[in-house]
Design an enzyme around this catalytic site. Structure first.
Site, PDB file in Angstrom:
ATOM      1  N   HIS A 200     -17.921 -13.959  -9.399  1.00 23.47           N
ATOM      2  CA  HIS A 200     -17.281 -15.100 -10.069  1.00 23.47           C
ATOM      3  C   HIS A 200     -17.071 -16.203  -9.047  1.00 23.47           C
ATOM      4  O   HIS A 200     -16.320 -16.023  -8.083  1.00 23.47           O
ATOM      5  CB  HIS A 200     -15.924 -14.719 -10.664  1.00 23.47           C
ATOM      6  CG  HIS A 200     -16.029 -13.647 -11.694  1.00 23.47           C
ATOM      7  ND1 HIS A 200     -16.645 -13.845 -12.901  1.00 23.47           N
ATOM      8  CD2 HIS A 200     -15.634 -12.361 -11.676  1.00 23.47           C
ATOM      9  CE1 HIS A 200     -16.614 -12.727 -13.590  1.00 23.47           C
ATOM     10  NE2 HIS A 200     -16.017 -11.797 -12.866  1.00 23.47           N
ATOM     11  N   ALA A 201     -17.724 -17.321  -9.278  1.00 21.88           N
ATOM     12  CA  ALA A 201     -17.538 -18.446  -8.352  1.00 21.88           C
ATOM     13  C   ALA A 201     -16.138 -19.025  -8.554  1.00 21.88           C
ATOM     14  O   ALA A 201     -15.585 -18.986  -9.653  1.00 21.88           O
ATOM     15  CB  ALA A 201     -18.598 -19.507  -8.629  1.00 21.88           C
ATOM     16  N   GLY A 202     -15.558 -19.524  -7.483  1.00 21.73           N
ATOM     17  CA  GLY A 202     -14.209 -20.081  -7.574  1.00 21.73           C
ATOM     18  C   GLY A 202     -13.892 -20.932  -6.369  1.00 21.73           C
ATOM     19  O   GLY A 202     -14.798 -21.406  -5.679  1.00 21.73           O
TER      20      GLY A 202
ATOM     21  N   THR B 298      -5.086  -0.544   7.177  1.00 20.42           N
ATOM     22  CA  THR B 298      -6.441  -0.906   7.597  1.00 20.42           C
ATOM     23  C   THR B 298      -6.446  -1.125   9.098  1.00 20.42           C
ATOM     24  O   THR B 298      -5.790  -2.041   9.597  1.00 20.42           O
ATOM     25  CB  THR B 298      -6.878  -2.181   6.859  1.00 20.42           C
ATOM     26  OG1 THR B 298      -6.866  -1.878   5.468  1.00 20.42           O
ATOM     27  CG2 THR B 298      -8.277  -2.608   7.269  1.00 20.42           C
TER      28      THR B 298
ATOM     29  N   PHE C  69      -8.415   1.170  -1.155  1.00 21.62           N
ATOM     30  CA  PHE C  69      -9.263   0.139  -1.766  1.00 21.62           C
ATOM     31  C   PHE C  69      -8.545  -0.427  -2.991  1.00 21.62           C
ATOM     32  O   PHE C  69      -9.114  -0.539  -4.074  1.00 21.62           O
ATOM     33  CB  PHE C  69     -10.623   0.724  -2.154  1.00 21.62           C
ATOM     34  CG  PHE C  69     -11.387   1.309  -0.980  1.00 21.62           C
ATOM     35  CD1 PHE C  69     -12.068   0.480  -0.107  1.00 21.62           C
ATOM     36  CD2 PHE C  69     -11.398   2.672  -0.754  1.00 21.62           C
ATOM     37  CE1 PHE C  69     -12.755   1.000   0.994  1.00 21.62           C
ATOM     38  CE2 PHE C  69     -12.081   3.208   0.338  1.00 21.62           C
ATOM     39  CZ  PHE C  69     -12.772   2.364   1.211  1.00 21.62           C
TER      40      PHE C  69
ATOM     41  N   VAL D 246       0.829  -1.209   0.000  1.00 23.20           N
ATOM     42  CA  VAL D 246       0.000   0.000   0.000  1.00 23.20           C
ATOM     43  C   VAL D 246       0.863   1.258   0.000  1.00 23.20           C
ATOM     44  O   VAL D 246       0.621   2.204  -0.764  1.00 23.20           O
ATOM     45  CB  VAL D 246      -0.942  -0.025   1.230  1.00 23.20           C
ATOM     46  CG1 VAL D 246      -1.663   1.304   1.383  1.00 23.20           C
ATOM     47  CG2 VAL D 246      -1.941  -1.161   1.105  1.00 23.20           C
TER      48      VAL D 246
ATOM     49  N   CYS E 299      -6.045  -9.198   2.181  1.00 27.07           N
ATOM     50  CA  CYS E 299      -7.051  -8.345   2.827  1.00 27.07           C
ATOM     51  C   CYS E 299      -8.284  -9.085   3.316  1.00 27.07           C
ATOM     52  O   CYS E 299      -8.612  -9.027   4.501  1.00 27.07           O
ATOM     53  CB  CYS E 299      -7.505  -7.255   1.862  1.00 27.07           C
ATOM     54  SG  CYS E 299      -6.246  -6.014   1.614  1.00 27.07           S
TER      55      CYS E 299
ATOM     56  N   LYS F 241      -7.948 -11.492   6.417  1.00 25.62           N
ATOM     57  CA  LYS F 241      -7.519 -10.760   7.620  1.00 25.62           C
ATOM     58  C   LYS F 241      -8.589  -9.761   8.074  1.00 25.62           C
ATOM     59  O   LYS F 241      -8.911  -9.668   9.257  1.00 25.62           O
ATOM     60  CB  LYS F 241      -6.214 -10.042   7.259  1.00 25.62           C
ATOM     61  CG  LYS F 241      -5.751  -8.982   8.197  1.00 25.62           C
ATOM     62  CD  LYS F 241      -4.378  -8.470   7.770  1.00 25.62           C
ATOM     63  CE  LYS F 241      -4.422  -7.406   6.693  1.00 25.62           C
ATOM     64  NZ  LYS F 241      -4.922  -6.108   7.099  1.00 25.62           N
TER      65      LYS F 241
ATOM     66  N   GLY G 208      -8.885 -15.456  -1.194  1.00 21.19           N
ATOM     67  CA  GLY G 208      -7.660 -15.444  -0.392  1.00 21.19           C
ATOM     68  C   GLY G 208      -7.089 -14.045  -0.417  1.00 21.19           C
ATOM     69  O   GLY G 208      -7.835 -13.077  -0.608  1.00 21.19           O
TER      70      GLY G 208
END
Ligand code: UDX
Length: 434
Positions: free
Chosen positions: A254-256, A122, A152, A11, A263, A266, A260
């Site tokens: 989108h299905a998957g 964050t 973002f 970031v 961000c 956590k 992971g």
């Protein structure tokens, strides 16, 4: 404006380079001397499309500097950004704020004149209040305002997300600080980006609420995908059919294999902890976390099923290891659940990822890392697509077929079309499609 950016992680580095590109003079600071030396030499610590060129240009034009010395950069700065890590604290899921508070104390000793201190990291609701208290305690004389300005940025699209954001959220009640933030983001006026001014606590919560909602949206469509499989429906058409409803929106449907990255896992956990502590539990988010964890673990079972119920002694060829394309980030990647599960069942794994293998070598054992997709498929019993890198979208399928021992494909990202793959003679399974 003069900007000091504390922390040159993902970031900090992207934000620093983009602010410099907006025309501000930015010094990125990090305690890690070798990282700073490498950055000065133009070597990026992360893979992010466009970053190297952006850094190189702004260093050459003398708007972007790297240093281990916070003092000089912070003293003259109009705004000091805190962009250090906030990892999940081991055991309880709370965000670990020790780096944030250490940065705040360091800044406290250095500020001169009115300085805006901005948290980009964050941080849970109330962290800005604590930063203000810490600085005030150390420097009762100092003139400063603490602002929340969450990022973002999506990995792989971070520069575009910074320069063409949907919105910029600025949390502060201090009018002078708002002015500084307006000037910092002024180039975005051209794109008419809304600057959303809120209170500081609200801004801190917006970041968590946004990520939790997106995680929930993905998890929702993943469960609908399982239902599609059970009833013979097509999840991609369901996504389209619901996404065209403006109230729902087509993105993040989108299905998957489960989300992971650095961000969502956590931040959802941290929000759950904050909400429990505040006596206002977010049970939907709690469930999202559980469903997603279980999903990643269940994915190995699909590969076992595609190979007829056992992977013992078989070779699995894996394409893609990172949690998504265009990054080298392996944090909480589904591959880290799937590969060890397959190995525990006796499978041999050979794998290729365009950017993630260096990191994967640290995190996975006994994987035969290959130099390209075809090498990873050579002699394998099955091809598994784990990450939808562009270069896996147009494979030479005749060549794939000739390399595989069996023409079996498990496509966990729905890169290919079932009818086309069947016509080519593959036993093809994907997510949520008949
Ligand atoms: C995310 C947020 O998008 C960003 O705004 C925030 O600041 C940081 O976290 P990032 O983690 O880089 O960004 O990736 P993102 O593109 O959001 O994807 C996160 C995960 O969700 C990936 O594992 C991806 O594969 C998965 N995903 C995303 C899906 O499974 N389906 C989708 O439709 C979208």
């Amino acid at each position: 404006m003069r900007v000091a950016m504390i922390g040159t992680g993902y970031v900090g580095l992207v934000s620093g380079a983009c602010f410099a590109d907006f025309g501000h003079v930015v010094t990125c600071i990090d305690k890690d001397e070798s990282k700073i030396e490498r950055l000065k030499a133009g070597i990026m610590p992360i893979f992010e499309p466009g970053l190297e060129t952006l850094v190189e240009t702004n260093v050459r034009e003398e708007r972007l500097f790297f240093s281990t010395d916070a003092a000089a950069a912070v003293r003259g700065a109009d705004a000091v950004f805190i962009a250090v890590g906030t990892p999940s604290r081991r055991g309880d899921g709370h965000a670990d704020l020790s780096y944030v508070y250490a940065a705040a104390q360091e800044i406290a000793d250095l500020i001169e004149g009115f300085t805006v201190i901005v948290t980009k990291s964050t941080v849970p609701v109330g962290t800005g209040d604590e930063i203000e208290r810490l600085i005030r305690e150390r420097r009762p004389d100092a003139q400063f305002a603490v602002v929340s300005n969450p990022e973002f940025l999506r990995e792989g699209a971070a520069i575009n997300d910074f320069k063409r954001p949907d919105r910029v959220v600025v949390g502060t009640d201090d009018e002078r600080a708002r002015d500084v933030m307006r000037q910092l983001y002024r180039p975005l006026n051209l794109n008419e980006t809304p600057l959303v001014f809120t209170g500081r606590r609200t801004s801190e919560l917006i970041k968590y609420a946004a990520n939790a909602f997106l995680a929930l949206k993905i998890t929702f469509i993943n469960e609908i995908a399982d239902l599609c499989e059970a009833v013979g429906a097509d999840v991609q058409q369901v996504s389209k059919g619901i996404g065209l409803d403006g109230r729902i929106g087509s993105k993040f449907l989108h299905a998957g294999p489960g989300y992971g990255g650095s961000c969502f896992p956590k931040d959802t956990l941290a929000l759950v902890r904050t909400a429990v502590d505040a006596g206002a539990p977010v049970t939907l988010v709690e469930t999202t976390v559980k469903v997603n964890d279980a999903r990643k673990k269940a994915m190995a079972g699909r590969i076992v099923k595609a190979l007829g119920g056992s992977v013992a002694g078989k070779t699995v060829g894996i394409l893609g290891l990172t949690f998504k394309p265009n990054t080298d980030d392996m944090r909480d990647a589904p591959s880290l659940d799937i590969i060890p599960a397959l190995q525990a069942l006796g499978a041999k794994v050979q794998a290729f990822d365009p950017e993630g293998m260096h990191e994967a070598e640290r995190l996975l054992s006994n994987v035969d890392f290959k130099t390209g997709p075809y090498e990873a498929l050579d002699g394998a019993d099955v091809m598994v697509i784990l990450t939808e890198w562009d270069r896996f979208r147009a494979l030479d399928l005749d060549r794939v077929k000739s390399l595989l021992k069996n023409p079996v494909i498990v496509d966990l990202r729905n890169v290919y079309r079932p009818d086309e793959m069947q016509a080519l003679g593959f036993a093809y399974s994907s997510i949520g499609r008949p």
